[in-house]
Design an enzyme around this catalytic site. Structure first.
Site, short mmCIF file in Angstrom:
data_model
loop_
_atom_site.label_atom_id
_atom_site.label_comp_id
_atom_site.label_asym_id
_atom_site.label_seq_id
_atom_site.Cartn_x
_atom_site.Cartn_y
_atom_site.Cartn_z
N GLY A 31 45.92 41.49 18.87
CA GLY A 31 46.13 42.48 17.82
C GLY A 31 45.09 42.43 16.72
O GLY A 31 44.01 41.87 16.88
N HIS A 34 40.04 46.15 16.24
CA HIS A 34 38.85 46.73 15.62
C HIS A 34 38.01 47.39 16.71
O HIS A 34 38.44 47.47 17.87
CB HIS A 34 38.06 45.66 14.87
CG HIS A 34 37.79 44.42 15.69
ND1 HIS A 34 36.93 44.40 16.77
CD2 HIS A 34 38.30 43.15 15.59
CE1 HIS A 34 36.89 43.20 17.29
NE2 HIS A 34 37.71 42.41 16.61
N GLY A 36 35.49 46.44 18.29
CA GLY A 36 35.17 45.57 19.41
C GLY A 36 36.25 45.63 20.48
O GLY A 36 35.96 45.72 21.68
N HIS A 37 37.51 45.59 20.06
CA HIS A 37 38.61 45.74 21.02
C HIS A 37 38.57 47.11 21.69
O HIS A 37 38.81 47.24 22.89
CB HIS A 37 39.97 45.59 20.31
CG HIS A 37 40.23 44.21 19.79
ND1 HIS A 37 40.24 43.92 18.44
CD2 HIS A 37 40.50 43.05 20.42
CE1 HIS A 37 40.52 42.64 18.27
NE2 HIS A 37 40.67 42.09 19.46
N GLN A 61 48.06 28.69 21.86
CA GLN A 61 46.62 28.45 21.83
C GLN A 61 46.11 28.09 20.44
O GLN A 61 44.91 27.92 20.24
CB GLN A 61 45.85 29.64 22.38
CG GLN A 61 45.86 30.90 21.53
CD GLN A 61 45.24 32.08 22.26
OE1 GLN A 61 45.79 32.57 23.23
NE2 GLN A 61 44.09 32.54 21.78
N LYS A 149 32.15 37.74 23.09
CA LYS A 149 32.17 36.91 21.88
C LYS A 149 32.90 35.60 22.14
O LYS A 149 32.52 34.55 21.62
CB LYS A 149 32.85 37.66 20.72
CG LYS A 149 32.76 36.88 19.39
CD LYS A 149 33.34 37.65 18.25
CE LYS A 149 34.85 37.72 18.33
NZ LYS A 149 35.48 36.38 18.10
N SER A 186 38.77 39.90 14.43
CA SER A 186 39.97 40.12 13.62
C SER A 186 39.94 39.24 12.38
O SER A 186 40.51 39.59 11.34
CB SER A 186 41.22 39.82 14.45
OG SER A 186 41.29 40.68 15.56
N ARG A 187 39.27 38.10 12.47
CA ARG A 187 39.20 37.18 11.33
C ARG A 187 38.31 37.70 10.21
O ARG A 187 38.41 37.23 9.07
CB ARG A 187 38.70 35.81 11.79
CG ARG A 187 39.63 35.13 12.80
CD ARG A 187 38.98 33.87 13.37
NE ARG A 187 39.76 33.32 14.47
CZ ARG A 187 40.69 32.39 14.33
NH1 ARG A 187 40.97 31.91 13.13
NH2 ARG A 187 41.36 31.94 15.39
#
Length: 283
Positions: A31, A34, A36-37, A61, A149, A186-187
């Protein structure tokens, strides 16, 4: 676009499509989506008849509880983005749905998980292996799409697919970058504007490595100067490794390889970022 929170309704939906001969593509995500997804979604749409995106922040994880708590969760916005992109279905289960009981199975990926991310995040790839194998069993996709990535993750999943004879075909999608060169993550939304500017030094370091490799610069100087580029921008570098892209084995003799992967992990404002570039050496 269909939205499923439970396993069996999703499987019934997919079974109907499979009966009519349609292929299934899976894009696993946590989730906070962005562009990239969305590049993964676009690749899936171009190849598969039905595209399923999973949105699940997988607790197994994370080896850092605080990191798990801080991980952005934006499901409502994610669903809007996926629908606009043309995704067929979204699987967004609860933790209880995915883990009715805590898994006791343990994955051991050998040397693949002892380097880079594995060195700094013990147990991380066991959690990745468990959740991805569960998603493969739940969705039974023909194709699955992962971003470059997370190169080490991709290599480990490829090993798992081979070892366990999953029928899925894996696709590795290139790193999607902002105009500044910063790899989309996402970070990134946890970074201030100033920190995002600092973070562009990871890409600058990768480009310096590429230049040095093409100029025949020795690896010690390459690592030293690339590390310096990041540190001078206030970045706390965790590692910078030069590895064989398919095996992640450290590279010492460039002339023996057709390509290398430069992999970086670093902290900025307490946020951990990773990036990499695969560089062809056919020059």
């Amino acid at each position: 676009m269909e939205v499923f929170k439970e396993i069996f309704p999703l499987q019934s939906y997919l079974q109907e499509h499979r009966k009519s001969g349609k292929s299934i593509g899976l894009v696993p995500t946590m989730g906070a989506l962005h562009k990239g997804h969305l590049s993964l979604i676009n690749e899936a749409i171009a190849e598969a008849d039905v595209v399923v995106c999973s949105v699940f922040v997988n607790p197994t994880q994370f080896n850092n509880a605080a990191d798990l708590d801080k991980y952005p969760r934006t499901l409502e916005d994610d669903l809007k983005l996926l629908e606009a992109a043309g995704c067929s279905a979204v699987f967004c289960p609860s933790v209880d749905e995915m883990y009715a009981t805590l898994p006791v199975v343990k994955f051991d990926f050998g040397n693949l998980e002892k380097v880079m991310e594995g060195s700094f995040r013990p147990g991380h790839f066991n959690g990745v292996g468990i959740v991805v194998s569960k998603l493969f069993n739940i969705v039974n996709p023909d194709f699955a799409y992962f971003g470059q990535k997370d190169l080490q993750q991709y290599v480990i999943i490829a090993q798992m697919v081979s070892d366990l004879s999953f029928s899925v075909k894996l696709r590795r999608v290139p790193v999607f970058r902002e105009a500044s060169g910063l790899a989309m993550s996402s970070r990134n939304r946890r970074l201030s504007d100033a920190a995002k500017e600092q973070a562009t030094s990871l890409y600058k370091a990768l480009q310096l490595c590429k230049e040095y490799l093409h100029n025949g610069t020795d690896l010690d100087k390459l690592k030293r100067d690339a590390w310096k580029v990041m540190e001078e921008n206030g970045v706390q570098v965790e590692y910078l490794e030069i590895v064989e892209p398919a095996t992640l084995e450290p590279i010492e003799n460039i002339s023996a390889h057709k390509s290398v992967a430069i992999c970086i992990a670093a902290y900025i404002e307490g946020v951990r970022l990773i990036d990499n570039e695969i560089i062809k050496l056919d020059f």
